[in-house]
Design an enzyme around this catalytic site. Structure first.
Site, PDB file in Angstrom:
ATOM      1  N   HIS A  82     -12.081 -42.406  19.587  1.00  0.00           N
ATOM      2  CA  HIS A  82     -13.225 -42.557  18.690  1.00  0.00           C
ATOM      3  C   HIS A  82     -14.508 -42.553  19.499  1.00  0.00           C
ATOM      4  O   HIS A  82     -14.620 -43.246  20.513  1.00  0.00           O
ATOM      5  CB  HIS A  82     -13.137 -43.872  17.900  1.00  0.00           C
ATOM      6  N   ASP A 161     -14.252 -51.646   4.323  1.00  0.00           N
ATOM      7  CA  ASP A 161     -15.188 -51.050   5.275  1.00  0.00           C
ATOM      8  C   ASP A 161     -16.013 -49.963   4.616  1.00  0.00           C
ATOM      9  O   ASP A 161     -17.216 -49.847   4.868  1.00  0.00           O
ATOM     10  CB  ASP A 161     -14.440 -50.472   6.472  1.00  0.00           C
ATOM     11  N   ARG A 168     -24.547 -51.573   4.645  1.00  0.00           N
ATOM     12  CA  ARG A 168     -25.265 -51.799   5.907  1.00  0.00           C
ATOM     13  C   ARG A 168     -26.297 -50.711   6.148  1.00  0.00           C
ATOM     14  O   ARG A 168     -27.383 -50.965   6.664  1.00  0.00           O
ATOM     15  CB  ARG A 168     -24.276 -51.827   7.081  1.00  0.00           C
ATOM     16  N   SER A 183     -15.896 -52.486  11.802  1.00  0.00           N
ATOM     17  CA  SER A 183     -15.856 -51.256  11.007  1.00  0.00           C
ATOM     18  C   SER A 183     -15.004 -50.197  11.697  1.00  0.00           C
ATOM     19  O   SER A 183     -14.091 -49.621  11.104  1.00  0.00           O
ATOM     20  CB  SER A 183     -17.283 -50.732  10.803  1.00  0.00           C
ATOM     21  N   LYS A 187     -10.541 -49.309  10.726  1.00  0.00           N
ATOM     22  CA  LYS A 187     -10.039 -47.988  10.340  1.00  0.00           C
ATOM     23  C   LYS A 187      -9.021 -47.465  11.356  1.00  0.00           C
ATOM     24  O   LYS A 187      -7.996 -46.895  10.976  1.00  0.00           O
ATOM     25  CB  LYS A 187     -11.203 -47.007  10.204  1.00  0.00           C
TER      26      LYS A 187
END
Length: 423
Positions: A82, A161, A168, A183, A187
């Site tokens: 990620h 999320d 947000r 967050s 995931k």
């Protein structure tokens, strides 16, 4: 439970109990807690922080709000990557098939771009026929058969999320490290991967401008992964300069294919291989040689199989912009800097990105760099080109990018791409 008590606890710098966290995340997901109430809590978290225990419990509550994928039927070790987002960051595209070609399975649930940072799904959707939405069964089957899948997260994955992320974005609470970390990790843990490598960007074009805050975010996420049984490491990487030459959806796919073909920009190749080595080590395959696999063409084979499995045509020509404007150097010299943020915003203004999640994006729009830091230039040489389908978008992009490429008398000191490692 009373949401006002939860808000007041955090407002007054208290520590939320496990029961309070479990309740408020669940109640907000179900609609029992209103957006304005969760906004107040998010702001209190931004201002007063959370303990490691609170962040771990908050993450667990977000995972528990939906389903958790079971990848036990996949015969290969699973590992994902990620990135926290940057400009020209197309690394997922060559990296996913490369790691798959080395023997791991890569379950890559990706997102769309927002603002100046690009989204992997937007890039891949510039390939004719390619589809981002897969069922859980299709996702798992492709992971077994091809070893690589990049797609959108299903509606059932961490729905808390999805709801909180949108909130947000419009309440000035995006920067809260506890909320960023939970967050991302909710995931990634929910998708069922066995290991995870994080690419935490630092610099003008990154979400984290300061390396100390980037380290804090990296440490928080690495600890969360470990607490949930996912082996996690993080690399901190430079994002003051765009990655590669291409900034824009179709252009970045083309550049990624060049990397898979054994060419491509040196920085994109360097980061792809660095992350591949970390992923293979985390997956228990430390002896695999991603450089040899890249050179041997097996990664390209995996790319073609991955794209075709999701309906895409890997041989189709990529969309081309209808309008192009060249920006040239005004004097002789050396490129001393290319501001990633300015280039990213210019690409967004040209149509490569979106201001709101529901906005469409142009596949062909973006900025193509002709010079990078350290390159010599003569007056009249092309520094970069602006590409758009709508000519009305070019003037604003030209103004945004006007000072992005700096030309000076002396070459800058080489800037390292890899800044630190956590985990």
């Amino acid at each position: 439970m009373n949401v006002i008590d939860v808000i007041l606890t955090k407002r007054d710098r208290g520590v939320l109990s496990d029961a309070q966290i479990d309740w408020v995340v669940d109640a907000y997901t179900r609609g029992e807690v209103a957006d304005e109430q969760m906004s107040a809590l998010a702001m209190a978290i931004l201002l007063n922080g959370m303990t490691a225990g609170e962040i771990a419990r908050w993450t667990a509550a977000m995972i528990a709000s939906g389903e958790r994928l079971d990848l036990s039927s996949v015969p290969r070790p699973t590992v994902d990557k990620h990135s926290t987002g940057g400009v020209g960051d197309k690394i997922t595209l060559p990296l996913t098939p490369l790691v798959a070609a080395c023997g791991a399975a890569v379950p890559q649930l990706s997102g769309r771009g927002l603002g100046h940072t690009g989204g992997t799904l937007d890039k891949l959707e510039s390939i004719p026929g390619w589809r981002a939405q897969l069922s859980n069964a299709e996702f798992t089957a492709q992971l077994r058969d091809v070893g690589a899948v990049v797609c959108a997260a299903g509606e059932g994955l961490a729905p808390a999320d999805r709801k909180l992320y949108a909130l947000r974005d419009v309440t000035g609470t995006v920067e809260a490290i506890p909320l960023i970390a939970s967050s991302i990790m909710s995931k990634k843990i929910a998708e069922g991967t066995g290991a995870l490598v994080l690419d935490v960007k630092v610099g003008t074009g990154a979400f984290m401008k300061d390396i100390d805050r980037a380290r804090e975010l990296a440490r928080t996420m690495v600890e969360l992964g470990g607490a949930h049984g996912v082996r996690t490491v993080a690399l901190l990487t430079d994002m003051n300069t765009p990655l590669g030459y291409a900034v824009g959806n179709a252009m970045e796919v083309t550049e990624s294919v060049e990397v898979l073909a054994g060419g491509g920009p040196a920085d994109v190749v360097e980061l792809t291989l660095a992350l591949a080595r970390e992923m293979l080590d985390a997956a228990g395959l430390p002896d695999a040689d991603p450089a040899a696999v890249l050179a041997g063409g097996q990664a390209m084979d995996a790319w073609r199989a991955m794209i075709a499995a999701q309906g895409g045509d890997p041989d189709a020509p990529m969309p081309a912009a209808r309008e192009t404007e060249l920006v040239r150097a005004e004097a002789d010299g050396v490129v001393t800097a290319v501001d990633a943020y300015a280039i990213g915003v210019a690409a967004w203004r040209l149509g490569a990105g979106r201001a709101r999640k529901e906005d469409p994006v142009s596949a062909a729009a973006g900025v193509f760099l002709h010079r990078r830091p350290g390159d010599p230039v003569r007056a009249g040489d092309v520094l970069y080109e602006l590409r758009a389908d709508d000519p009305a978008r070019i003037p604003a992009a030209r103004e945004t990018a006007a000072g992005a490429v700096t030309v000076g008398a002396a070459a800058p000191a080489p800037a390292p791409l890899l800044l630190d490692r956590v985990g």
